[in-house]
Design a protein around this motif. Structure first.
Motif, PDB file in Angstrom:
ATOM      1  N   LYS A 132       0.795  -1.227   0.000  1.00 31.51           N
ATOM      2  CA  LYS A 132       0.000   0.000   0.000  1.00 31.51           C
ATOM      3  C   LYS A 132       0.823   1.270   0.000  1.00 31.51           C
ATOM      4  O   LYS A 132       0.325   2.322  -0.388  1.00 31.51           O
ATOM      5  N   ASP A 133       2.074   1.187   0.447  1.00 28.73           N
ATOM      6  CA  ASP A 133       2.910   2.389   0.439  1.00 28.73           C
ATOM      7  C   ASP A 133       3.772   2.481  -0.817  1.00 28.73           C
ATOM      8  O   ASP A 133       4.657   3.323  -0.904  1.00 28.73           O
ATOM      9  N   LEU A 134       3.512   1.601  -1.773  1.00 28.55           N
ATOM     10  CA  LEU A 134       4.195   1.684  -3.062  1.00 28.55           C
ATOM     11  C   LEU A 134       3.189   2.149  -4.109  1.00 28.55           C
ATOM     12  O   LEU A 134       1.978   2.029  -3.921  1.00 28.55           O
ATOM     13  N   SER A 135       3.717   2.647  -5.221  1.00 31.50           N
ATOM     14  CA  SER A 135       2.820   3.093  -6.294  1.00 31.50           C
ATOM     15  C   SER A 135       2.200   1.872  -6.986  1.00 31.50           C
ATOM     16  O   SER A 135       2.680   0.740  -6.829  1.00 31.50           O
ATOM     17  N   VAL A 136       1.154   2.127  -7.742  1.00 30.80           N
ATOM     18  CA  VAL A 136       0.519   1.052  -8.505  1.00 30.80           C
ATOM     19  C   VAL A 136       1.555   0.415  -9.429  1.00 30.80           C
ATOM     20  O   VAL A 136       1.651  -0.816  -9.533  1.00 30.80           O
ATOM     21  N   ARG A 137       2.370   1.258 -10.049  1.00 33.27           N
ATOM     22  CA  ARG A 137       3.388   0.751 -10.987  1.00 33.27           C
ATOM     23  C   ARG A 137       4.374  -0.184 -10.267  1.00 33.27           C
ATOM     24  O   ARG A 137       4.688  -1.257 -10.772  1.00 33.27           O
ATOM     25  N   ASP A 138       4.826   0.228  -9.074  1.00 30.32           N
ATOM     26  CA  ASP A 138       5.768  -0.620  -8.322  1.00 30.32           C
ATOM     27  C   ASP A 138       5.103  -1.918  -7.872  1.00 30.32           C
ATOM     28  O   ASP A 138       5.765  -2.957  -7.761  1.00 30.32           O
ATOM     29  N   ASN A 139       3.792  -1.861  -7.606  1.00 30.30           N
ATOM     30  CA  ASN A 139       3.065  -3.079  -7.227  1.00 30.30           C
ATOM     31  C   ASN A 139       3.057  -4.104  -8.351  1.00 30.30           C
ATOM     32  O   ASN A 139       3.002  -5.301  -8.098  1.00 30.30           O
ATOM     33  N   ILE A 140       3.095  -3.637  -9.579  1.00 29.78           N
ATOM     34  CA  ILE A 140       3.123  -4.558 -10.719  1.00 29.78           C
ATOM     35  C   ILE A 140       4.576  -4.946 -11.032  1.00 29.78           C
ATOM     36  O   ILE A 140       4.861  -6.085 -11.385  1.00 29.78           O
ATOM     37  N   ARG A 141       5.473  -3.957 -10.865  1.00 28.13           N
ATOM     38  CA  ARG A 141       6.886  -4.184 -11.220  1.00 28.13           C
ATOM     39  C   ARG A 141       7.540  -5.215 -10.298  1.00 28.13           C
ATOM     40  O   ARG A 141       8.294  -6.076 -10.756  1.00 28.13           O
ATOM     41  N   LEU A 142       7.233  -5.127  -9.015  1.00 29.81           N
ATOM     42  CA  LEU A 142       7.907  -5.969  -8.024  1.00 29.81           C
ATOM     43  C   LEU A 142       7.717  -7.469  -8.286  1.00 29.81           C
ATOM     44  O   LEU A 142       8.698  -8.221  -8.316  1.00 29.81           O
ATOM     45  N   PRO A 143       6.485  -7.939  -8.517  1.00 25.84           N
ATOM     46  CA  PRO A 143       6.348  -9.375  -8.813  1.00 25.84           C
ATOM     47  C   PRO A 143       7.021  -9.798 -10.116  1.00 25.84           C
ATOM     48  O   PRO A 143       7.506 -10.934 -10.213  1.00 25.84           O
ATOM     49  N   ILE A 144       7.075  -8.881 -11.082  1.00 24.81           N
ATOM     50  CA  ILE A 144       7.764  -9.242 -12.336  1.00 24.81           C
ATOM     51  C   ILE A 144       9.267  -9.401 -12.066  1.00 24.81           C
ATOM     52  O   ILE A 144       9.900 -10.355 -12.531  1.00 24.81           O
TER      53      ILE A 144
ATOM     54  N   GLU B  88      21.768  -2.408 -10.111  1.00 26.89           N
ATOM     55  CA  GLU B  88      20.990  -1.821 -11.202  1.00 26.89           C
ATOM     56  C   GLU B  88      19.748  -1.167 -10.624  1.00 26.89           C
ATOM     57  O   GLU B  88      19.306  -1.503  -9.526  1.00 26.89           O
ATOM     58  N   ARG B  89      19.181  -0.229 -11.384  1.00 28.34           N
ATOM     59  CA  ARG B  89      17.952   0.412 -10.909  1.00 28.34           C
ATOM     60  C   ARG B  89      16.773  -0.543 -11.069  1.00 28.34           C
ATOM     61  O   ARG B  89      16.723  -1.316 -12.023  1.00 28.34           O
ATOM     62  N   HIS B  90      15.798  -0.453 -10.179  1.00 24.36           N
ATOM     63  CA  HIS B  90      14.665  -1.377 -10.270  1.00 24.36           C
ATOM     64  C   HIS B  90      13.795  -1.093 -11.491  1.00 24.36           C
ATOM     65  O   HIS B  90      13.060  -1.957 -11.947  1.00 24.36           O
ATOM     66  N   ASP B  91      13.910   0.136 -12.027  1.00 24.00           N
ATOM     67  CA  ASP B  91      13.114   0.462 -13.212  1.00 24.00           C
ATOM     68  C   ASP B  91      13.999   0.602 -14.449  1.00 24.00           C
ATOM     69  O   ASP B  91      13.661   1.301 -15.394  1.00 24.00           O
ATOM     70  N   GLY B  92      15.124  -0.099 -14.432  1.00 27.72           N
ATOM     71  CA  GLY B  92      16.102   0.104 -15.497  1.00 27.72           C
ATOM     72  C   GLY B  92      16.018  -0.866 -16.664  1.00 27.72           C
ATOM     73  O   GLY B  92      16.737  -0.713 -17.642  1.00 27.72           O
ATOM     74  N   ASP B  93      15.156  -1.872 -16.601  1.00 29.37           N
ATOM     75  CA  ASP B  93      15.108  -2.868 -17.678  1.00 29.37           C
ATOM     76  C   ASP B  93      13.939  -2.563 -18.622  1.00 29.37           C
ATOM     77  O   ASP B  93      12.772  -2.570 -18.207  1.00 29.37           O
ATOM     78  N   ALA B  94      14.264  -2.318 -19.889  1.00 34.42           N
ATOM     79  CA  ALA B  94      13.245  -1.880 -20.855  1.00 34.42           C
ATOM     80  C   ALA B  94      12.151  -2.939 -21.063  1.00 34.42           C
ATOM     81  O   ALA B  94      10.964  -2.603 -21.138  1.00 34.42           O
ATOM     82  N   ALA B  95      12.555  -4.208 -21.122  1.00 37.31           N
ATOM     83  CA  ALA B  95      11.571  -5.276 -21.376  1.00 37.31           C
ATOM     84  C   ALA B  95      10.579  -5.375 -20.215  1.00 37.31           C
ATOM     85  O   ALA B  95       9.357  -5.512 -20.425  1.00 37.31           O
ATOM     86  N   ILE B  96      11.112  -5.284 -18.995  1.00 38.28           N
ATOM     87  CA  ILE B  96      10.230  -5.359 -17.814  1.00 38.28           C
ATOM     88  C   ILE B  96       9.316  -4.137 -17.755  1.00 38.28           C
ATOM     89  O   ILE B  96       8.116  -4.257 -17.479  1.00 38.28           O
ATOM     90  N   GLU B  97       9.871  -2.979 -18.070  1.00 39.56           N
ATOM     91  CA  GLU B  97       9.053  -1.759 -18.049  1.00 39.56           C
ATOM     92  C   GLU B  97       7.920  -1.846 -19.077  1.00 39.56           C
ATOM     93  O   GLU B  97       6.790  -1.417 -18.821  1.00 39.56           O
TER      94      GLU B  97
ATOM     95  N   GLU C 261       6.488  -4.563 -20.109  1.00 42.67           N
ATOM     96  CA  GLU C 261       5.494  -5.509 -19.575  1.00 42.67           C
ATOM     97  C   GLU C 261       4.627  -4.843 -18.507  1.00 42.67           C
ATOM     98  O   GLU C 261       3.405  -5.064 -18.449  1.00 42.67           O
ATOM     99  N   VAL C 262       5.265  -4.022 -17.675  1.00 44.39           N
ATOM    100  CA  VAL C 262       4.514  -3.302 -16.635  1.00 44.39           C
ATOM    101  C   VAL C 262       3.466  -2.399 -17.288  1.00 44.39           C
ATOM    102  O   VAL C 262       2.281  -2.404 -16.901  1.00 44.39           O
ATOM    103  N   GLU C 263       3.899  -1.643 -18.307  1.00 43.13           N
ATOM    104  CA  GLU C 263       2.973  -0.708 -18.975  1.00 43.13           C
ATOM    105  C   GLU C 263       1.830  -1.467 -19.643  1.00 43.13           C
ATOM    106  O   GLU C 263       0.674  -1.026 -19.617  1.00 43.13           O
ATOM    107  N   GLU C 264       2.156  -2.624 -20.211  1.00 41.99           N
ATOM    108  CA  GLU C 264       1.124  -3.420 -20.886  1.00 41.99           C
ATOM    109  C   GLU C 264       0.066  -3.901 -19.892  1.00 41.99           C
ATOM    110  O   GLU C 264      -1.139  -3.809 -20.148  1.00 41.99           O
ATOM    111  N   LEU C 265       0.535  -4.386 -18.754  1.00 44.89           N
ATOM    112  CA  LEU C 265      -0.420  -4.856 -17.731  1.00 44.89           C
ATOM    113  C   LEU C 265      -1.271  -3.697 -17.195  1.00 44.89           C
ATOM    114  O   LEU C 265      -2.484  -3.851 -16.984  1.00 44.89           O
ATOM    115  N   LEU C 266      -0.619  -2.562 -16.980  1.00 42.06           N
ATOM    116  CA  LEU C 266      -1.361  -1.391 -16.493  1.00 42.06           C
ATOM    117  C   LEU C 266      -2.446  -1.011 -17.506  1.00 42.06           C
ATOM    118  O   LEU C 266      -3.586  -0.691 -17.135  1.00 42.06           O
TER     119      LEU C 266
END
Lengths: 249, 329
Positions: free
Chosen positions: A92-104, A116-125, A127-132
């Motif tokens: 609940k204290d993370l953003s919606v985006r981080d809630n999707i990113r973390l399990p991926i 590495e940065r947690h939001d640094g991988d283009a393929a994962i990002e 996938e996150v945007e697609e799910l959102l």
């Protein structure tokens, strides 16, 4: 080898109290099954036995022919079983985006990386945007989950769970607490789930169950009372008696 | 080449040059303190050491959500290890820091194997118990540690063979600041990494983390070991700079102070740990010089005010004030 989930003689005792009794059922790949039953029937306990939050007293659980009965909860997730919670359980204290990113990130075995940065991988990002986008959560992506309405949180939970790319998805009362005006969001989301995904829905809302399930299992006092298609279940006298009371059979 | 790739990792992990502002402010503050308070360098150095110690605790409490009251265990062991190493093996400061770090990590690993299985009150009690056992060992092993008299006779060679520790404490100040700076950059990279995000997830909902397949216990042990490593470095710094280690390094009050400093400044922000330490130590220094017996009242009232009015710590004050001004408009 049987494809999907195969449960045989699953039992669970808490001391003298037997909360699951010799449950035997199959959830084949792509199935849309629903587990119904009165309060205290043992539905959530049964779900917890499948995901490994509880260890069974006896019986076995096989996923695609592999015995997963002794695996811990995290290992079962990695094997392909995921569950949404009856009461929303999100970060609940993370953003919606981080809630999707973390399990991926977890699914891709990246949460033990430090440099590495947690939001640094283009393929994962991507996938996150697609799910959102799939769950129409893009406008809410940067908001903290705690600031969302409950119905929106349920959608985030569904998206989060699907981001694990499970083979078996257990939805524990997905519409519980969601205002009736928003419940269609949940129904639509369930209908859009991938067809090769096996889904087990635990639900009290019969309208939702009959709308999405092709097979229904009725659980009473920790044991399977009857299993069948929605038509068979709606005609079953024992089920009618259970839900409508004696005299309506 | 290695330097360039390291800088690149740090720059991208920090999220670009825009987020370097707090780092720049930190450097300016260090220079300002150095020039403005030339006769208080000893106190300022103690503050920097405590900042290293408090940021290490921030990783454990602020990010992973693991509340313990035994963080002094790693600090004390790091201090004794660095002190003994300086006396019996090598007086080189950087080698001593490495020894303090390794011992801090080992203590955190072995105690973490037990502690990270516990929660709530049990965790608090166990962490206190482990620290008390270590304190008792340090107290009884007189021949090795000096017992209640403390470990003395620590003298260090110049840092990198160049910078000699001076009487005024200039070298010690910049040495402590450099260590703090490097640790802050490392922690900034760490908390922005997937591991850092996982820690925040564990703090938020361990059950949900397990349900996404995370081995929560081992992630917590890892965070505890990293925090313990840094606490060990803080202890080693203290031993090298003060040339003394006493059993007080294991004191329960030290672990409690660290928690108070972190909550004052704001947990889970890294810079909150620095602000909390700065305010706590300054207020204690000033209040204790005015009234040596009742200075705790001031700290107590300050903590009450922060917990009630600024639950996210003093670091959230500018945002809170901006929000209030925005609401009035």
């Amino acid at each position: 080898m049987t494809s999907g989930l195969r449960i045989r003689n699953l039992s669970k005792n808490f001391g003298g109290l037997q909360v699951a009794r010799n449950i035997t059922l199959d959830i084949p790949t792509g199935a849309r099954a629903a587990l119904i039953g009165p309060n205290g029937a043992g539905k959530t306990t049964f779900a917890n036995l499948i995901i490994g939050a509880l260890q069974p007293s006896s019986g076995s659980i096989h996923l695609d022919g592999k015995d997963i009965s002794q695996l811990a909860e995290a290992a079962r997730v990695r094997a392909g079983i995921a569950k949404t919670f009856q009461i929303t359980n999100l970060f609940k204290d993370l953003s919606v985006r981080d809630n999707i990113r973390l399990p991926i990130l977890e699914r891709e075995h990246r949460t033990f990386r430090f440099l590495e940065r947690h939001d640094g991988d283009a393929a994962i990002e991507a996938e996150v945007e697609e799910l959102l986008a799939d769950f129409r959560l893009l406008p809410l992506a940067n908001r903290l989950v705690r600031s969302l309405a409950y119905g929106q949180q349920r959608l985030v939970e569904l998206a989060l769970t699907l981001s694990l790319k499970p083979r078996i998805l257990i939805l524990d009362e997905p519409a519980a607490g969601v205002p009736s005006s928003d419940s269609h969001l949940i129904v639509d989301a369930i209908k859009r789930l991938p067809t090769d995904l096996s889904v087990l829905i635990i639900e009290h809302d019969m309208k939702l169950v009959f709308e999405v399930a092709s097979r229904i299992i009725v659980l009473v006092n920790g044991a399977v009372l009857v299993e069948g298609t929605p038509e068979e279940i709606s005609r079953d006298l024992r089920v009618r008696e259970l839900y409508l009371g004696a005299g309506h059979g | 080449m290695i330097l360039i790739s390291t800088i690149d990792i740090v720059r991208t992990s920090l999220g670009g040059t825009g987020k370097l502002l707090p780092v720049a402010i930190l450097i300016i503050c260090a220079f300002a303190a150095f020039w403005l308070f030339p006769y208080d360098l000893g106190f300022l150095t103690q503050m920097l050491i405590m900042m290293v110690f408090v940021v290490s605790f921030d990783l454990i409490l602020g990010y992973a959500g693991v509340a313990t009251l035994g963080h002094a265990a790693m600090y004390g062991c790091g201090a004794y290890a660095a002190g003994l190493f300086a006396i019996h093996a090598s007086p080189d400061p950087l080698l001593g820091l490495a020894v303090g770090a390794v011992i801090g990590a080992l203590i955190a690993f072995f105690s973490g194997l037990l502690l990270m299985r516990a929660h709530g009150l049990s965790l608090l009690m166990l962490s206190i118990a482990i620290t008390m056992v270590l304190q008792e060992i340090a107290s009884k092993a007189r021949d090795v540690t000096g017992g209640a008299d403390g470990l003395s006779g620590i003298s260090m060679t110049p840092i990198l063979g160049v910078f000699e520790f001076d009487f005024i404490g200039k070298t010690a100040f910049w040495y402590a600041f450099s260590v703090l700076f490097i640790i802050l950059v490392v922690l900034r990279v760490l908390v922005a990494s997937p591991f850092g995000l996982a820690l925040r997830g564990i703090k938020d909902s361990p059950s949900r983390m397990r349900a996404i397949g995370t081995p929560v216990y081992w992630r917590k042990v890892t965070a505890y070991v990293i925090g313990g490593t840094i606490a060990g470095i803080a202890g080693a710094l203290s031993a090298q700079i003060t040339s003394l280690v006493s059993v007080e390094a294991f004191n329960f009050a030290l672990s409690a102070d660290v928690m108070v400093m972190l909550i004052l400044g704001g947990a889970g922000r890294l810079y909150g740990a620095l602000i909390g330490t700065l305010v706590f130590m300054t207020v204690r220094h000033v209040a204790a010089s005015i009234d040596p017996f009742n200075w705790l009242f001031v700290i107590g009232f300050m903590l009450l005010a922060v917990v009630f009015f600024l639950p996210d710590g003093l670091i959230s004050l500018p945002r809170r004030v901006a929000g209030m001004i925005g609401a009035r408009k």
